[in-house]
Design an enzyme around this catalytic site. Structure first.
Site, PDB file in Angstrom:
ATOM      1  N   ARG A 117       0.818  -1.216   0.000  1.00 33.23           N
ATOM      2  CA  ARG A 117       0.000   0.000   0.000  1.00 33.23           C
ATOM      3  C   ARG A 117       0.850   1.263   0.000  1.00 33.23           C
ATOM      4  NH1 ARG A 117      -4.733  -2.121   4.056  1.00 33.23           N
ATOM      5  NH2 ARG A 117      -5.944  -3.107   2.396  1.00 33.23           N
ATOM      6  N   ARG A 134       1.915  -2.520   6.466  1.00 32.86           N
ATOM      7  CA  ARG A 134       1.091  -3.689   6.748  1.00 32.86           C
ATOM      8  C   ARG A 134       0.589  -4.292   5.450  1.00 32.86           C
ATOM      9  NH1 ARG A 134      -4.416  -4.548   7.622  1.00 32.86           N
ATOM     10  NH2 ARG A 134      -4.613  -2.485   6.720  1.00 32.86           N
TER      11      ARG A 134
END
Lengths: 293, 319, 541
Positions: free
Chosen positions: C267, C363
């Protein structure tokens, strides 16, 4: 105009006044009826779908064979058949399965073309309001009337009010009351349940619903309530005396069947519409009507 | 734009009487009702109580009545409610006890009822490293039911709750469906015991109000009917209702139509003298008024033999 | 006073899983949560949860992907706990009733999600969080665990470095009460509401982190805040699950050109590509959902379609959707070890409020729910074990009256022109602008100074609502206090880390610097002020 007439069980059972008044009104309107005699009960929401869908498919096939749309005079018959018809029309594979497994043996097939309509819808959608108005002989001036539809004449949407235009069905009875010259007494529960389906399981709640609806109507000054559903009639009329006891005060609100109500405006006498057969005295309505002569 | 909110108030620490406060706030054109509420609490009146959580239509926490229409404050655009003028009325949803302002009693209305249907799977024993193999169609149905965000709108629309607040209501019964129709439960029949509970499936009038009110298209009414049918098939029912259904089915099976006289008597139970006596006054009045046709006969309809065949076939296939 | 072996604070996925596990391990457990469990922020999770199944995948490959996304700051041994426990927990969820989507053979289907190198993400349409949450809640009810819903925890009861319980305010009763417990598990969720707009629920205000910090706990990796790449920038920020990219959706610029490197990347990289396009004259970036196909779009992403329509007034099947990154989920939190233990005896933490060491600097998509259940169970069991052996100590009763006085002093009828919302609004914008996707020393210093002013303004404010029952102004005041103290920690840690890594992108230090910075920044309060410590990567499991 001609319909395959599906009178339903109650119009000759618990509400024997309904059948003849409906037939008389149809005659007056010059609506030709061919009664479906060798068909079964819709299941009334009591029979499970796996039984009621084939039984109703059979009814639709019979009407299809006559080339006629079906006319009902009961919100429950109408609703249950409309829901079944919706399933059978929208799912050809399901329809074929029922044809194959249940109807073929009798040489029947349902092709999915039958329309099922309640008398109330027919008046608005097929018959035409202008024509109806032209036949009014006794505008019911001054009669204060609450509508009570019966759940299945309003829901579920996919079967009952599938288009925006047809969502007007939710208001037909209100409109009709005014068209026939009476005064509309609106009540909050007009589209709710009358309590009939839980009469067995929860009599207390069922009677509480009768008391709530009829009580509100009475409080708002109605002379009577009109319903297109004989099951609502059975509960609202037949059990009103016991509901009064629950409420702890008199209600005494006459409950009139839709065909009786239309019939009175078309000029029939209360006697011809068999108002005397009701449990709650219809004297108020009769005297009003007599005054209007 | 300037919007005036007329908000229902109730102070449990004051006199407890309901009232209404008016607040005028300036909001952007695409503001939501929740934007308005947060602004009011922040700038005009810190005492105004309302619930909010996800802020964007995931959770159902901010259900309220906005100018008469019950929906979620966080997704409701102010502009959709101001066509007739810059005023918006805010009220708690109906049929539910209010604690303070727009904060109502979710516990009594929903959470306690959900607990009451014992809404959990009793998982089957099985290897800890292997899932059940199941077709997605079965899972899809459960996913649809579980898209419920516990907003309470089906319960608000319910016909029964206003006359009986103890009725479990469509939201909790839909939760019961979710468990009873999950093939992974150790004992599916045990889950259907919910159908024996008072104030449950047999008290539902299946009026389709719940389905009409559900914003997610979950069709709670159809779920309740399905739950009831399944329970009935498994022989789990309300005693009187079972008699009623059996009598109804037997009558249609034998004659093609319903014998109401038989239905009334058999539903009460032939040995239930007290129940039968209760029917008498109505029956007597009906007789006097000519409501019940005399002599009392219930004859077979033409085509009844065909209906009977459908019954026999249908019942055979169910087994 | 209520007494329990294990008290779980927070009713989301981690808290429920921990409570169920602790109960199964034999402990007397209770849950305290400020919103009903079914209203917690877990419900907004969409994409799914990662678990390695099948011949192509393994817990090792899963660990590699997780470590890669963590950009050198994840703890390998702790990552292994996650990746080795994931499949069992996913199956557990399935057996408890999660109706996961199935493949043609009736097995758990897995979708491609984010930077996972395999189709590894188990899902339930685009409502995985909402549905997993319901099943956890069902099993929580089955376990008959007492549940204190709509209770706001105002402080931890700590004596001599040991947590002995909590003090909570019952929203409905308006009463302040003590809960004694041998072990307390914080599962209070993250602090993403520091940023506005963001993808988080109203209550994602870092309460647990702030409670732990002020009671002597430590916070780790606080500068690492993940932004979600595909958010409709309407207030308050509507997230579209990145899973759409794995199912065929495209990220395009204003001219319809595909954005390079927008598939199967972490991301942080994806956000970078989007911001580069926007800043280099591309104007807006759009998410084009049409390649997914109408049918798949409505069957696999029903909620996305519904919310786009109702919240943003957009038709996913018709128009490309303008998106931009928004703050989503912190990687950092309360420092814990592999058992969920914090620096305080008897205090555990799990889920988004904790820094389990798994997420490092970035993450992997789909790891939040996995972490919630794997660590939820693990920490619940560890807390139960601890409680069984911990010496019995009595709850420090005077703390209750101290807390009563502290809260009483916050309320006053004085009207002020300032407000909590104004301070929060400024905080959110400040964090987005200066402590967001791109940071530099000047901006961070400015943020630090302005934060001091915001803190002063907050301290001057009083709660005007003097009622006790459902006093949401009081809880909002306390929540803002939490956020301001955490913002300070985030800013300090972001200043200290003079490199770019994962979610932490310093324009003045654009390179990753492994020599100096393969280490965590750990923050605790010393004499009332935050103090930073460095700890090299390499925590034992």
């Amino acid at each position: 105009m001609k319909y395959a007439f599906y009178p339903g069980c109650v119009s000759r059972g618990g509400c024997p006044e309904l059948y003849p008044s409906a037939v008389k009104v149809a005659q007056k309107l010059e609506v030709e009826l061919e009664e479906l005699k060798d068909v079964g009960c819709t299941g009334a929401g009591v029979l499970p779908q796996y039984l009621s869908d084939p039984i109703n498919a059979r009814t639709f096939a019979k009407a299809e064979g006559l080339g006629l749309p079906i006319m009902t005079i009961c919100s429950t018959c109408q609703g249950v058949m409309a829901q079944a018809n919706y399933r059978l029309k929208s799912d050809p594979a399901y329809r074929e399965k029922i044809n194959r497994e249940y109807l073929a043996e009798e040489g029947l097939e349902y092709r999915g073309t039958t329309e099922v309509k309640h008398l109330l819808w027919i008046l608005f959608e097929d018959y035409g309001l202008d024509r109806l108005k032209s036949l009014i002989r006794r505008p019911l001036k001054g009669l204060k009337v609450s509508p009570f539809y019966g759940c299945f004449l309003r829901r579920p949407p996919e079967a009952i009010t599938p288009t925006k235009e047809l969502s007007r069905r939710k208001n037909y009875l209100d409109e009709l009351i005014e068209i026939l010259g009476a005064d509309l007494v609106d009540i909050s529960g007009k589209g709710k349940c009358c309590g009939f389906p839980i009469l067995t399981a929860s009599e207390e709640n069922s009677l509480a619903m009768v008391a709530k609806h009829t009580g509100e109507s009475k409080e708002k000054g109605a002379d009577c309530m009109v319903t297109p559903c004989p099951l609502c009639h059975l509960n609202l009329d037949g059990n009103q005396p016991r509901a009064q006891a629950v409420r702890g005060e008199k209600i005494d609100l006459p409950i009139i069947h839709l065909p009786q109500f239309v019939g009175l405006a078309l000029g029939f006498d209360p006697e011809e519409m068999q108002l005397k057969r009701h449990i709650v005295s219809t004297r108020v309505v009769e005297s009003r009507v007599e005054m209007l002569a | 734009m300037q919007i005036t909110f007329k908000v229902y108030r109730k102070d449990p620490e004051g006199n407890g009487k309901p009232g209404r406060s008016e607040y005028t706030v300036d909001l952007s054109d695409d503001a939501t009702v929740m934007d308005g509420l947060l602004k009011i609490r922040d700038e005009l009146d810190g005492t105004l109580a309302f619930r909010a959580s996800c802020l964007r239509g995931y959770c159902g926490e901010c259900t309220m009545r906005i100018s008469g229409k019950s929906t979620f404050a966080c997704t409701a655009k102010v502009s959709a409610f101001t066509k007739k003028g810059p005023e918006i009325a805010l009220d708690p949803i109906r049929n539910i006890p209010v604690i303070k302002d727009l904060v109502f009693d979710w516990d009594a209305f929903l959470w306690n009822k959900i607990k009451a249907v014992k809404p959990w799977l009793e998982p089957r024993e099985g290897p800890a490293n292997e899932e059940h193999r199941l077709p997605d169609a079965v899972m899809k149905d459960l996913r649809q039911v579980m898209s419920c965000y516990y907003c309470g709108l089906c319960d608000e629309g319910c016909t029964v709750l206003p006359v009986d607040f103890d009725f479990l209501g469509p939201a909790a019964l839909t939760k019961a469906y979710r468990v009873a129709f999950d093939p992974r439960d150790r004992d599916g029949k045990e889950r259907l015991r919910i159908a024996e509970q008072p104030k449950g499936v047999w008290d539902c009038v299946h009026c389709f109000e719940a389905s009409e009110h559900c914003p997610r298209g979950i069709a709670p009414t159809e779920r309740i009917v399905a739950l009831r049918d399944k329970a009935f098939q498994m022989g789990i029912s309300h005693e009187k209702v079972a008699r009623h259904h059996q009598s109804f089915a037997a009558s249609v099976k034998e004659s093609g139509w319903v014998d109401e006289g038989r239905l009334a008597v058999e539903s009460e139970g032939l040995t239930n003298i007290k129940g039968l006596m209760k029917l008498l006054p109505t029956a007597a009045k009906a007789l006097v008024r000519g409501k019940a046709p005399l002599p009392y006969v219930h004859s077979k309809r033409p085509g009844a033999d065909r209906i009977k065949k459908i019954f026999e076939k249908g019942e055979r296939e169910r087994k | 006073m209520q007494e329990f072996d294990v008290l779980v604070i927070g009713g989301g996925a981690s808290g429920l899983r921990a409570a169920i596990a602790a109960k199964r391990a034999g402990a007397a457990v209770a849950l305290v949560t400020k919103v009903h469990p079914l209203r917690t922020n877990t419900g907004v999770a969409q994409g799914g949860l990662n678990a390695p199944f099948g011949k192509e995948d393994s817990s090792e490959r899963f660990a590699e992907d997780t470590l890669l996304a963590g950009d050198g700051l994840s703890e390998p041994e702790l990552v292994r706990i996650l990746t080795q426990g994931a499949a069992e927990e996913a199956v557990w969820l399935e057996r408890m009733g999660v109706p996961f989507n199935r493949d043609g053979e009736g097995r758990l289907d897995r979708r491609r999600f984010g930077a996972n190198s395999q189709p590894r993400t188990c899902y339930a349409d685009d409502r995985t969080g909402h549905i997993v949450l319901q099943v956890l809640h069902e099993q929580f009810l089955r376990a008959e665990i007492p549940s204190f819903e709509e209770w706001y925890v105002t402080s931890l009861a700590v004596e001599d470095g040991t947590c002995l319980g909590v003090i909570g305010l019952g929203m409905r009763s308006g009463k302040l009460e003590g809960f004694a417990a041998r072990a307390v598990i914080l599962a209070t969720g993250g602090f993403t509401r520091l940023y506005l707009p963001s993808t988080a629920s109203l209550g994602t205000t870092g309460d647990g982190l702030s409670l732990a910090l002020s009671a002597g706990g430590r916070l780790r990796d606080m500068e690492m805040v993940q932004f979600h790449p595909t958010v409709v920038p309407k207030n308050p920020g509507l997230l579209i699950t990145e899973a759409v990219l794995g199912e065929g959706a495209e990220l395009v610029d204003a001219n319809g050109g595909t954005i390079a490197g927008s598939k199967a990347v972490p991301r942080e990289k994806l956000c970078g590509s989007i911001m580069d396009t926007i800043e280099n004259g591309g104007g807006s970036v759009f998410l084009d959902l049409r390649p997914i196909g109408k049918e798949k779009l409505s069957s696999r992403f029903p909620q996305t379609c519904e919310l786009l329509r109702t919240v943003a007034g957009l038709d996913a099947a018709k128009d490309p959707i303008a998106i931009q990154p928004a703050a989503h989920r912190p990687m950092g939190g309360i420092e814990i070890n592999g058992q969920g233990e914090t620096a305080l005896a008897g205090l555990f933490a799990v889920g988004e409020c904790a820094s389990s060491g798994v997420h490092g600097a970035g993450r992997l998509a789909g790891n939040t729910l996995t972490e919630a259940v794997v660590f939820g169970r693990r920490v619940g069991e560890a807390a139960a074990r601890y409680a069984a052996s911990a010496p019995k100590r009595s709850f420090p009763a005077p703390k209750l009256s101290d807390e009563e006085r502290r809260l009483g002093a916050l309320t006053s009828k004085n009207s002020a022109s300032d407000s909590l919302g104004k301070i929060h609004g400024e905080l959110g914008r400040l964090m987005n602008e200066k402590v967001g996707l791109a940071r530099n020393q000047t901006g961070l210093k400015e943020a630090q100074d302005r934060l001091q002013h915001l803190k002063e303004r907050h301290q001057r404010l009083r709660v005007g609502d003097t009622s006790r029952i459902y006093n949401y102004q009081l809880t909002a005041y306390l929540e803002l206090g939490s956020m301001l103290s955490l913002a300070e920690v985030v800013v300090l840690a972001a200043q200290a880390r003079t490199e770019s890594r994962g979610a932490h992108r310093r324009t003045d230090f654009p390179e990753r610097n492994d020599e100096n910075w393969r280490r965590h920044i750990s923050v605790s309060l010393v004499d009332g002020g935050p103090k930073l410590q460095h700890k090299p990567v390499g925590i034992p499991g």
